[in-house]
Scaffold this motif. Structure first.
Motif, mmCIF file in Angstrom:
data_model
loop_
_atom_site.group_PDB
_atom_site.id
_atom_site.type_symbol
_atom_site.label_atom_id
_atom_site.label_comp_id
_atom_site.label_asym_id
_atom_site.label_seq_id
_atom_site.Cartn_x
_atom_site.Cartn_y
_atom_site.Cartn_z
ATOM 1 N N ILE A 61 -5.714 4.949 4.925
ATOM 2 C CA ILE A 61 -5.030 6.246 5.044
ATOM 3 C C ILE A 61 -5.935 7.369 4.533
ATOM 4 C CG2 ILE A 61 -3.070 7.628 4.186
ATOM 5 C CD1 ILE A 61 -2.231 5.533 6.206
ATOM 6 N N ARG A 62 -6.583 7.124 3.392
ATOM 7 C CA ARG A 62 -7.432 8.169 2.815
ATOM 8 C C ARG A 62 -8.592 8.539 3.732
ATOM 9 N NH1 ARG A 62 -6.424 5.488 -2.052
ATOM 10 N NH2 ARG A 62 -8.320 4.257 -1.813
ATOM 11 N N GLU A 120 -8.899 -2.674 -4.890
ATOM 12 C CA GLU A 120 -8.696 -1.443 -4.119
ATOM 13 C C GLU A 120 -7.930 -1.802 -2.860
ATOM 14 O OE1 GLU A 120 -11.390 2.252 -3.135
ATOM 15 O OE2 GLU A 120 -11.813 0.667 -1.690
ATOM 16 N N ASP A 121 -6.674 -1.418 -2.812
ATOM 17 C CA ASP A 121 -5.844 -1.823 -1.676
ATOM 18 C C ASP A 121 -6.369 -1.238 -0.374
ATOM 19 O OD1 ASP A 121 -4.098 -3.522 -2.938
ATOM 20 O OD2 ASP A 121 -2.696 -1.933 -3.490
ATOM 21 N N PRO A 161 -4.058 1.910 1.592
ATOM 22 C CA PRO A 161 -4.285 3.275 1.085
ATOM 23 C C PRO A 161 -5.699 3.767 1.396
ATOM 24 C CG PRO A 161 -3.173 1.949 -0.562
ATOM 25 C CD PRO A 161 -3.555 1.012 0.545
ATOM 26 N N GLY A 194 0.812 -1.213 0.000
ATOM 27 C CA GLY A 194 0.000 0.000 0.000
ATOM 28 C C GLY A 194 0.846 1.263 0.000
ATOM 29 N N LEU A 195 2.021 1.187 0.620
ATOM 30 C CA LEU A 195 2.864 2.384 0.705
ATOM 31 C C LEU A 195 3.270 2.895 -0.677
ATOM 32 C CD1 LEU A 195 5.082 1.461 3.789
ATOM 33 C CD2 LEU A 195 3.602 3.478 3.602
ATOM 34 N N ARG A 196 3.332 1.985 -1.637
ATOM 35 C CA ARG A 196 3.684 2.413 -3.003
ATOM 36 C C ARG A 196 2.656 3.389 -3.560
ATOM 37 N NH1 ARG A 196 7.388 -1.533 -4.974
ATOM 38 N NH2 ARG A 196 7.279 -3.444 -3.751
ATOM 39 N N GLU A 197 1.416 3.235 -3.080
ATOM 40 C CA GLU A 197 0.326 4.067 -3.612
ATOM 41 C C GLU A 197 0.099 5.322 -2.797
ATOM 42 O OE1 GLU A 197 -3.445 2.195 -4.319
ATOM 43 O OE2 GLU A 197 -2.456 0.255 -4.568
ATOM 44 N N VAL A 198 0.812 5.448 -1.686
ATOM 45 C CA VAL A 198 0.558 6.586 -0.795
ATOM 46 C C VAL A 198 1.870 7.346 -0.595
ATOM 47 C CG1 VAL A 198 -0.549 7.268 1.370
ATOM 48 C CG2 VAL A 198 -1.031 5.027 0.403
#
Lengths: 329, 329
Positions: B292-293, B285-286, B289, B19-23
């Motif tokens: 976080i959103r 949908e991970d 992320p 998920g960190l890749r997307e955030v």
């Protein structure tokens, strides 16, 4: 020549008509209704397509007494199965009976007693036992394809359509667990090979489209010997647009593999080969000719025990659903 | 910048790393074990593949106090989830917790109280919620694809393989119903939309290949509001030769159709078109992320209620299986 009668037109009398083609030594000699309001038109039409011209009686007991057949098939309203089958057996006539063979505990007890007191044979119309996919599944499992069985999930799903009036009352219909569930409960026992210990079941008449007391859904959860658990899911929710009338499934998970019946196919995964294999199917074996053939065999009384045990399991599951509590065997 | 820590290496910490890749606004700043004997090697290796260089702590509480991150992921031994997550929340840090979020009633109560007393957010790692097939199934059902839901059958089947030592004790593992079943129990509630009323469950440790207290099979039978019934079948019997690690399924039968998830596909039959249709899938949908959103959103506390309700359902089902009786909600 083996003389055969058919009583009732509500169950799977077609098994008898189809089966007669394979049994040249048997002849359909009489037909009669078994429940109030039944007409025998469909049975007579089927008989004439066979080239048979059975006599039509108004009263099935008169027919049994006058024709004294060797075998009578019982396919009337489900709530009348036990009473009519008992009359058949009492006359020393072999009974080929639609399942469930009884819809109350007292009727089941009565039928068992009548059966035990005589020598006539009895078998229930477990129609799916004749099907290639269920025969193949049973053979594979019994030969060890999945190792020791640990978990079973079975399903019957039907279209509801518009059913005859007798489906709308518990007294004549018996309930969805006995009528639809008896097949799946039979698979669990016949393929799984374990004995029932307890059941918790639930059923609901919601959204049954004016079908009175008919349950649209049911879920049964059996505990079997050796810590084998089995779920049986039943519904009349299959849409009219579905590709077939019914959706029969069973999944059997064991210590060495998983076998499934779905869409008439048998799929196996196990330790011996990679991936999922589709098993070649055994041929269909019609129930009625098999019943006729086993009339002369020593172990021909096994089939009655199956009929009684599955009927009892259905009634215990229905009781559990009615009372909202677990029922022991 | 959102500071993130990972505690433990036993659960799905990969959801965080992926998920960190997307955030881009989030950064992994620290990692620490959460249970005795855990090493963080796999987490550090994954972090370095991301280009991250988090600090390694021996003690997760020291890490929380020193780094004061915004978010901590909790993925230690399952029996320690609640205790560690409570420490996270008490510090006002948002908690992204492996499911089940607790493995005892007292831990669940404690975690709920700590959560209610603060403002930090909590979400459970319901990994299958991010999958295209489950997202698609839920959307279709919620949009009325099957009409009113009447009956649900869910299944999780895994390979057992050889599991870490902590899986072999109830105190650290929690049981197969909470660990494996929490996913399927979440689907039943998340897709079905009804509330649990009662459960009868069974589980067995037979043939668990030296895995101590780990249950190889379980079967749960839920009664939901509106006479909806749901079965959840769980097993570790998938053979090593199977084409994939897991076999996730759900079948949802309603008044207007039947929807199934199987082999990552979504199959629908309903009154509107003939035959069986395969639905086009929503994108993945991970989870992380999405968590976080929603930290800034008003309704971001819904996810904690899901986590608590599903965990409670798991514990009631496990209690039912342990005690051999139906348990009410």
């Amino acid at each position: 020549m083996i003389q055969v009668c058919i009583i009732g037109s509500s169950g799977h009398f077609g098994y008898v008509l189809d089966g007669l083609r394979e049994v040249p030594e048997a002849r359909l000699v009489g037909v009669a209704p078994g429940s109030p309001g039944e007409t025998m038109d469909k049975v007579l039409a089927g008989a004439s397509r066979l080239g048979a011209a059975p006599r039509l009686f108004d009263d099935c007991l008169d027919m049994l007494d006058e024709l004294r057949p060797d075998v009578a098939a019982v396919a009337c309203h489900f709530g009348d199965h036990a009473r009519v089958a008992a009359e058949v057996l009492k006359r020393g006539i072999h009974a080929f009976v639609e399942k469930p063979v009884a819809t109350t505990y007292s009727d089941l007890r009565m039928l068992r007693d009548v059966y035990a007191a005589g020598d006539a044979r009895l078998a229930a119309m477990f129609g799916s036992r004749q099907m290639p996919h269920f025969r193949t599944a049973r053979q594979a499992v019994r030969e060890g394809a999945v190792g020791d069985i640990r978990l079973i999930q079975a399903q019957k799903s039907y279209r509801l359509g518009s059913r005859d009036a007798f489906y709308r009352q518990r007294s004549s219909y018996g309930g969805t667990i006995p009528w639809v569930g008896s097949h799946a409960i039979d698979w669990v026992r016949w393929i799984g090979g374990e004995t029932f210990e307890s059941v918790l079941a639930m059923h609901s008449t919601r959204d049954n489209k004016d079908h009175g007391e008919l349950e649209t859904t049911a879920l049964c959860h059996f505990r079997m010997t050796n810590e084998v658990f089995a779920s049986v899911s039943l519904d009349y929710l299959r849409p009219p647009t579905a590709p077939s009338h019914g959706d029969d499934r069973i999944r059997i998970a064991g210590t060495e593999g998983v076998l499934e019946v779905r869409d008439g196919r048998v799929l196996l995964m196990n330790d011996r080969e990679p991936g999922i294999r589709e098993l070649p199917l055994l041929p269909k074996e019609d129930l009625f000719p098999a019943f006729i053939r086993q009339l002369d065999e020593e172990d021909g009384r096994v089939s009655a025990e199956d009929a009684f045990a599955v009927t009892e399991a259905c009634l215990k599951a229905r009781q559990s659903a009615d009372e909202g509590r677990q029922v022991l065997f």
